[in-house]
Design an enzyme around this catalytic site. Structure first.
Site, PDB file in Angstrom:
ATOM      1  N   HIS A   3      42.874  27.440  52.500  1.00 23.82           N
ATOM      2  CA  HIS A   3      42.604  28.934  53.049  1.00 23.82           C
ATOM      3  C   HIS A   3      42.640  29.324  54.035  1.00 23.82           C
ATOM      4  O   HIS A   3      42.436  30.623  54.967  1.00 23.82           O
ATOM      5  CB  HIS A   3      40.491  28.481  53.267  1.00 23.82           C
ATOM      6  CG  HIS A   3      40.178  28.788  51.764  1.00 23.82           C
ATOM      7  ND1 HIS A   3      40.086  29.085  50.700  1.00 23.82           N
ATOM      8  CD2 HIS A   3      39.685  27.085  51.099  1.00 23.82           C
ATOM      9  CE1 HIS A   3      39.239  28.199  49.596  1.00 23.82           C
ATOM     10  NE2 HIS A   3      39.563  26.946  50.293  1.00 23.82           N
ATOM     11  N   HIS A  63      45.147  33.999  50.762  1.00 21.31           N
ATOM     12  CA  HIS A  63      45.129  32.997  49.657  1.00 21.31           C
ATOM     13  C   HIS A  63      44.256  33.494  48.477  1.00 21.31           C
ATOM     14  O   HIS A  63      44.141  34.207  49.007  1.00 21.31           O
ATOM     15  CB  HIS A  63      44.466  31.646  50.500  1.00 21.31           C
ATOM     16  CG  HIS A  63      43.266  32.002  51.095  1.00 21.31           C
ATOM     17  ND1 HIS A  63      43.055  32.681  52.451  1.00 21.31           N
ATOM     18  CD2 HIS A  63      41.838  31.695  50.163  1.00 21.31           C
ATOM     19  CE1 HIS A  63      41.767  32.645  52.705  1.00 21.31           C
ATOM     20  NE2 HIS A  63      41.511  32.047  51.347  1.00 21.31           N
ATOM     21  N   ASP A  82      40.517  32.634  46.339  1.00 21.73           N
ATOM     22  CA  ASP A  82      39.618  31.307  45.854  1.00 21.73           C
ATOM     23  C   ASP A  82      39.719  30.799  44.899  1.00 21.73           C
ATOM     24  O   ASP A  82      40.023  31.946  43.798  1.00 21.73           O
ATOM     25  CB  ASP A  82      38.283  31.933  46.384  1.00 21.73           C
ATOM     26  CG  ASP A  82      38.265  32.040  48.385  1.00 21.73           C
ATOM     27  OD1 ASP A  82      39.118  31.801  48.861  1.00 21.73           O
ATOM     28  OD2 ASP A  82      37.235  32.469  48.844  1.00 21.73           O
ATOM     29  N   HIS A 100      35.045  27.182  44.760  1.00 26.56           N
ATOM     30  CA  HIS A 100      34.824  27.326  46.387  1.00 26.56           C
ATOM     31  C   HIS A 100      33.469  27.707  46.347  1.00 26.56           C
ATOM     32  O   HIS A 100      32.322  26.558  47.537  1.00 26.56           O
ATOM     33  CB  HIS A 100      36.044  28.350  46.734  1.00 26.56           C
ATOM     34  CG  HIS A 100      35.714  27.788  47.852  1.00 26.56           C
ATOM     35  ND1 HIS A 100      35.939  27.316  48.950  1.00 26.56           N
ATOM     36  CD2 HIS A 100      35.690  29.758  48.968  1.00 26.56           C
ATOM     37  CE1 HIS A 100      35.993  28.148  50.089  1.00 26.56           C
ATOM     38  NE2 HIS A 100      35.664  28.661  50.256  1.00 26.56           N
ATOM     39  N   HIS A 137      30.877  35.631  47.400  1.00 29.69           N
ATOM     40  CA  HIS A 137      31.048  34.719  46.550  1.00 29.69           C
ATOM     41  C   HIS A 137      30.996  34.492  45.460  1.00 29.69           C
ATOM     42  O   HIS A 137      31.692  33.928  44.767  1.00 29.69           O
ATOM     43  CB  HIS A 137      31.846  33.454  47.568  1.00 29.69           C
ATOM     44  CG  HIS A 137      32.810  33.518  48.634  1.00 29.69           C
ATOM     45  ND1 HIS A 137      32.346  34.456  50.529  1.00 29.69           N
ATOM     46  CD2 HIS A 137      33.948  33.744  49.001  1.00 29.69           C
ATOM     47  CE1 HIS A 137      33.853  33.786  50.231  1.00 29.69           C
ATOM     48  NE2 HIS A 137      34.675  34.005  49.980  1.00 29.69           N
ATOM     49  N   GLU A 162      42.211  36.759  50.303  1.00 28.79           N
ATOM     50  CA  GLU A 162      41.615  36.652  51.030  1.00 28.79           C
ATOM     51  C   GLU A 162      43.021  36.680  51.770  1.00 28.79           C
ATOM     52  O   GLU A 162      43.897  36.198  52.066  1.00 28.79           O
ATOM     53  CB  GLU A 162      40.867  35.781  51.545  1.00 28.79           C
ATOM     54  CG  GLU A 162      39.870  36.075  50.502  1.00 28.79           C
ATOM     55  CD  GLU A 162      38.433  34.978  51.003  1.00 28.79           C
ATOM     56  OE1 GLU A 162      37.108  35.409  50.725  1.00 28.79           O
ATOM     57  OE2 GLU A 162      38.801  33.682  51.647  1.00 28.79           O
TER      58      GLU A 162
END
Length: 210
Positions: free
Chosen positions: A47, A51, A53, A57, A161, A173
Site C-alpha cells: 500500500h 495502489h 486495495d 484488505h 473500506h 489510493e
C-alpha cells in the site's frame, strides 16, 4: 492529447501510511563493482504510493489482488473538485460536489494534494466517511480514488473500506492530483499482478476528454 501521470513517485524518503513498512531500494549488483549488470532489490508494503486495495484488505474471505477487475481502472473518470473540503467527505458533500449522473469512476481532488509536498506521513488528510461510501455504492460507482494514502479518515479505516470493498467498488489510493484540474478525463490504471496480496501498487494516468 498527452497523458498525465497521477502516480506518486516511489522512493525511500516518500511518505507511507503510519505503521506501514518504509520503501527501501538496495543495489545488490553493481557495474561499478564489476558485476555483469546493475540490479536493484525493492522492499516495500503493498500500500505504498499509488495502489489499489483488494477486498481481503478489510473484508474477511474477500478476494485478493489477482482478482481485481482490470476494466474498472480503464475508461471515463470524473475528477471532483473537493479542494475546499474541511473534514471527512459525507453523503451530503457527495451531493453538493456536483458529480454528474452516469460517472462511475470518481477521483477526489482534495486539500490532500499539498500533503505530498510535506515530509513524512500526515494524519490530517481528508477521507470519505461511511455515509459517503454508501452514497457512492448507491450511485453505481465502479472505482473511487483519492489523493492521499487512504480513502477513509485517519483513525476510522474500517467502515468506509468495508462498505466500498464489500460492494465491489475498486479503491484507488495515493493519487497525485496536484496538476489535474477537476472535470472529465479518461483513466488508465492497472495494478501489479501480485497473487494473494491485500493490495497492489499501480500506475495511474489521466487524459482530458470532451
Amino acid at each position: 492529447m498527452d497523458w498525465l501521470d497521477i502516480s506518486a513517485p516511489v522512493h525511500p524518503s516518500m511518505a507511507t501510511f503510519e505503521g506501514d513498512p518504509p520503501v527501501r531500494l538496495e543495489l545488490v549488483k553493481s557495474l561499478a563493482k564489476g558485476d555483469v549488470c546493475n540490479l536493484t532489490r525493492i522492499d516495500m508494503g503493498a500500500h505504498a504510493g499509488t495502489h489499489i486495495d483488494a477486498p481481503i484488505h478489510f473484508v474477511p474471505g474477500g478476494s485478493a489482488s489477482q482478482a481485481i477487475p482490470l476494466d474498472a481502472g480503464m475508461g471515463a473518470a470524473w475528477v471532483v473538485d473537493a479542494r475546499n473540503q474541511r473534514g471527512p467527505i459525507t453523503a451530503d458533500d457527495v451531493a453538493r460536489l456536483e458529480i454528474p449522473d452516469g460517472e462511475t469512476r470518481i477521483l477526489f481532488r482534495t486539500p490532500n494534494s499539498v500533503l505530498w509536498e510535506r515530509p513524512g506521513f500526515q494524519a490530517g488528510f481528508v477521507g470519505l466517511d461511511v455515509s459517503a461510501a454508501a452514497e457512492l455504492v448507491d450511485r453505481g460507482t465502479l472505482l473511487v480514488g483519492i489523493d492521499y494514502l487512504s480513502i477513509a479518515p485517519f483513525g476510522a479505516p474500517t467502515p468506509t473500506h468495508a462498505a466500498l470493498l464489500s460492494a465491489g467498488v475498486i479503491v484507488l489510493e495515493g493519487l497525485d492530483l496536484r496538476e489535474v484540474e477537476p472535470g472529465p478525463y479518461e483513466l488508465l490504471c492497472l495494478p501489479l499482478r501480485l497473487v494473494g496480496s491485500d493490495g497492489a501498487p499501480a500506475r495511474a494516468l489521466l487524459r482530458p476528454r470532451p
